[in-house]
Design an enzyme around this catalytic site. Structure first.
Site, mmCIF file in Angstrom:
data_model
loop_
_atom_site.group_PDB
_atom_site.id
_atom_site.type_symbol
_atom_site.label_atom_id
_atom_site.label_comp_id
_atom_site.label_asym_id
_atom_site.label_seq_id
_atom_site.Cartn_x
_atom_site.Cartn_y
_atom_site.Cartn_z
ATOM 1 N N GLY A 188 9.172 -13.054 8.471
ATOM 2 C CA GLY A 188 9.990 -13.260 7.548
ATOM 3 C C GLY A 188 9.649 -13.236 6.228
ATOM 4 N N GLY A 189 8.360 -12.935 5.663
ATOM 5 C CA GLY A 189 8.000 -13.485 4.328
ATOM 6 C C GLY A 189 8.744 -12.438 3.501
ATOM 7 C CG ASP A 217 4.822 -5.842 6.694
ATOM 8 O OD1 ASP A 217 3.781 -5.263 6.793
ATOM 9 O OD2 ASP A 217 4.801 -6.757 6.435
ATOM 10 C CB CYS A 246 8.079 -4.497 11.336
ATOM 11 S SG CYS A 246 8.038 -2.534 12.178
ATOM 12 C CB CYS A 254 -1.821 -6.077 5.402
ATOM 13 S SG CYS A 254 -1.867 -6.424 7.194
ATOM 14 C CG ASP A 259 8.924 -8.158 14.732
ATOM 15 O OD1 ASP A 259 8.208 -7.732 13.595
ATOM 16 O OD2 ASP A 259 8.014 -7.848 15.922
#
Length: 429
Positions: A243-244, A306, A239, A359, A263
């Site tokens: 792209g961090g 993620d 996911c 998060c 993604d």
């Protein structure tokens, strides 16, 4: 603009958000378009008041004795900026663009309403329905944890150590009071906004354009660090979004091996291409179509998920999302997470690892989701997360909350990061 005009503008933006139920960024952008005379300093100051009013929505309204946009804007000035009503009245006096000065009723409310006497959910600045999940996640600390999420956030950066050193970037960004991150080994932190100021536009810095650093919350950096990508490995960022974490994984593998960024929502991948070029990440492939991942089935050393989530851990940065979120939206996310986890698991090789990240600070999206996955997939088992944490951050176990079944959680109060959940599972059969 004088401060009175800025406060009035903030009130208008808050009224627009209330009326149209729209994201704060959209409301601020539209206000700026229709008020082109406002300079960048004005827009930054207005945005600060609006964001503070959203972060402190319930406590500000309680303090002022009303739920209006005006009350929340005034209350935010008192709570976040440390103003008094007398100072506010003085600043508004004689300004024809300012709202009317504080009334006697408002003065009486502020005199009578003490936050320490308010209900816990008011002091926590939480919607009523969020009290239960916060209590489940944080126990007796739930009010303090929620209050930490109502503070202004710092600006975190991750140094691309393939191309630069943290020491060099600290010197480069010295004028912004940059300092080493508390935990992340390649992290840099710029302090939260003070007063009417704004964060520096670090993306305009030559060092950013040259790919020497990226903007990334320290919690996200820690999650990528704990995932433990190694040089030469085959890694799937399932996911990947913008792209961090993909970039952090590329650094961890020293630009060797194979990293595939995928993604399901193709538009979310759009920013990744410029970021990869800027960072000179040469071992990353970007794949939008799921069928193009077939060759990776059962072949990945590490699969990182993620997962899409409520974003409850990011409320200090996106406080408007706190007031738009509903139980129904949470239920939708839970279904998506279950499906994505089961799908991603098929790409993990025997003895490979599956990293699950959100998060969010909601137990339903975090530990409970992992526990349910382990029941459905007995071939996977959790690693020892305390030992994993100690390996990367020795002597700092007080900075994380360890789940009784699997995983750990970061939070603004505990670790000084956004709220993140991390779990690492191994496929043993």
């Amino acid at each position: 603009m004088r401060i009175g005009g800025r406060i009035q503008a903030a009130i208008e933006v808050l009224e627009d958000i209330d009326k149209r139920h729209r994201p704060v960024a959209d409301a601020l952008k539209d206000w700026g378009v229709s008020h082109r005379f406002a300079g960048s300093g004005d827009r930054a100051a207005i945005g600060n008041i609006v964001y503070d009013a959203l972060r402190h929505r319930r406590s500000a309204a309680f303090l002022m004795g009303e739920e209006t946009a005006r009350a929340r804007a005034f209350g935010a000035m008192l709570l976040e900026s440390g103003w008094t009503l007398d100072r506010l009245a003085e600043a508004l006096e004689g300004d024809r663009f300012a709202p009317p000065p504080p009334t006697e009723a408002e003065r009486a409310a502020v005199a009578d309403n003490r936050l320490e006497d308010a209900a816990p959910e008011v002091r926590a600045d939480l919607p009523d329905w969020c009290v239960a999940p916060f209590t489940t996640s944080f126990g007796d600390d739930w009010v303090a944890e929620a209050q930490a999420m109502a503070l202004r956030p710092p600006l975190d950066l991750r140094v691309n150590v393939v191309r630069a050193t943290r020491e060099r970037m600290l010197r480069t960004l010295e004028e912004f009071s940059a300092a080493s991150a508390n935990l992340a080994p390649h992290g840099i932190r710029i302090p939260p906004i003070a007063g009417e100021g704004r964060h520096p536009n670090v993306q305009a810095e030559p060092a950013f354009q040259q790919g020497f650093f990226e903007v990334q919350d320290e919690g996200s950096q820690i999650a990528a660090e704990l995932a433990g990508a190694r040089p030469g490995e085959t890694v799937l960022d399932f996911c990947a979004g913008a792209g961090g974490k993909t970039l952090a994984l590329s650094v961890a593998t020293q630009n060797s091996g194979r990293i595939v960024a995928h993604d399901a929502e193709k538009p979310r991948l759009a920013p990744i291409f410029d970021r990869l070029r800027r960072a000179e990440a040469t071992n990353v492939e970007v794949v939008a179509r799921l069928r193009e991942l077939d060759d990776l089935k059962g072949a990945c050393d590490l699969v990182l998920v993620d997962a899409p989530c409520t974003g409850s851990g990011t409320w200090r940065r996106r406080p408007d999302a706190k007031w738009r979120l509903s139980q129904r939206q949470l239920d939708v996310r839970l279904g998506e997470q279950r499906a994505i986890l089961d799908q991603a698991a098929s790409f993990v090789r025997v003895n490979g690892r599956l990293a699950y990240i959100t998060c969010s600070v909601f137990e339903a999206e975090n530990g409970a989701q992992v526990a349910a996955f382990l029941e459905r997939n007995p071939g996977f088992a959790p690693v020892d997360h305390r030992a994993l944490w100690e390996e990367h951050f020795p002597g700092r176990s007080d900075k994380a909350r360890f789940h009784e079944t699997a995983g750990l959680m970061l939070s603004p109060l505990k670790s000084g990061t956004d709220g993140f959940f991390f779990a690492l599972l191994e496929r043993r059969g």
